[in-house]
Scaffold this active site. Sequence first.
Site, PDB file in Angstrom:
ATOM      1  N   CYS A  85       4.957   7.128   9.224  1.00 56.57           N
ATOM      2  CA  CYS A  85       5.589   7.654   7.811  1.00 56.57           C
ATOM      3  C   CYS A  85       5.712   9.171   8.311  1.00 56.57           C
ATOM      4  CB  CYS A  85       5.029   7.513   6.589  1.00 56.57           C
ATOM      5  SG  CYS A  85       5.693   7.918   4.948  1.00 56.57           S
ATOM      6  N   HIS A 189       5.591   1.529   6.653  1.00 54.02           N
ATOM      7  CA  HIS A 189       4.034   1.536   6.714  1.00 54.02           C
ATOM      8  C   HIS A 189       3.692   0.283   7.138  1.00 54.02           C
ATOM      9  CE1 HIS A 189       3.274   5.240   4.236  1.00 54.02           C
ATOM     10  NE2 HIS A 189       4.411   5.001   3.814  1.00 54.02           N
ATOM     11  N   GLU A 191       0.532  -0.727   7.455  1.00 50.38           N
ATOM     12  CA  GLU A 191      -0.383  -1.251   6.642  1.00 50.38           C
ATOM     13  C   GLU A 191      -0.236  -1.669   5.480  1.00 50.38           C
ATOM     14  OE1 GLU A 191       0.554   3.041   5.063  1.00 50.38           O
ATOM     15  OE2 GLU A 191       0.521   1.950   6.740  1.00 50.38           O
TER      16      GLU A 191
END
Length: 209
Positions: A85, A189, A191
């Site tokens: 990001c 992202h 995650e």
Amino acid sequence: MAEVLALIDYGAGNLHSVANALKAAGAGNVAVTADPEVVRAADRIVLPGVGSFKACAAGLWGIHGMVEAMTERVHVGGAPFLGICVGMQLLATRGLEHGVTKGLGWIAGEVQMIERTDPAIKIPHMGWNDVALGLHDPASGLIEPGEAYFLHSYHIVPEDGHTVAAMTDHGGGLVAAVARDNVVGVQFHPEKSQAYGLSLLSRFLEWNP
């Protein structure tokens, strides 16, 4: 001896989620660190980032010796590097959020606000979207097509199209990933991208550019 992955803590990342995702992807030793010496000795480096380009840059440069340690380990030592990001955006020459702010300059280009070309297009670009491979493959198969979670109002515009590893579409093409040599950055992202994100992180842990 297990590899050490340095997850850089400069006050601008979703560190807990990223660390957990890296461990779920197979990382055995994730060192969440603000110590340049740990970064200088790491086998792999991950730079997360949430917030504005200006604030993230201030946090990173605010740690004495960190940028120098990153640069030495990545560009001289050859350690694989992943920016996430705003951590990816910081790879650019400069960012235009809240004024002009210097970036790392590892990927020539600048970070600009997403232009609203259609009133129906919402900014920030938020939610799940496709990741399509770029015309080139600078990441040597690290990035694969799929669907990932995005949350951003600014995007990187590289000077050299050969550094574009993947694209997405949000009222027009936006760069989803960049890469050069042993450096890769993703706008989305991992995650938060469930199986797709964990698969990417797992490949990064095995990546030997």
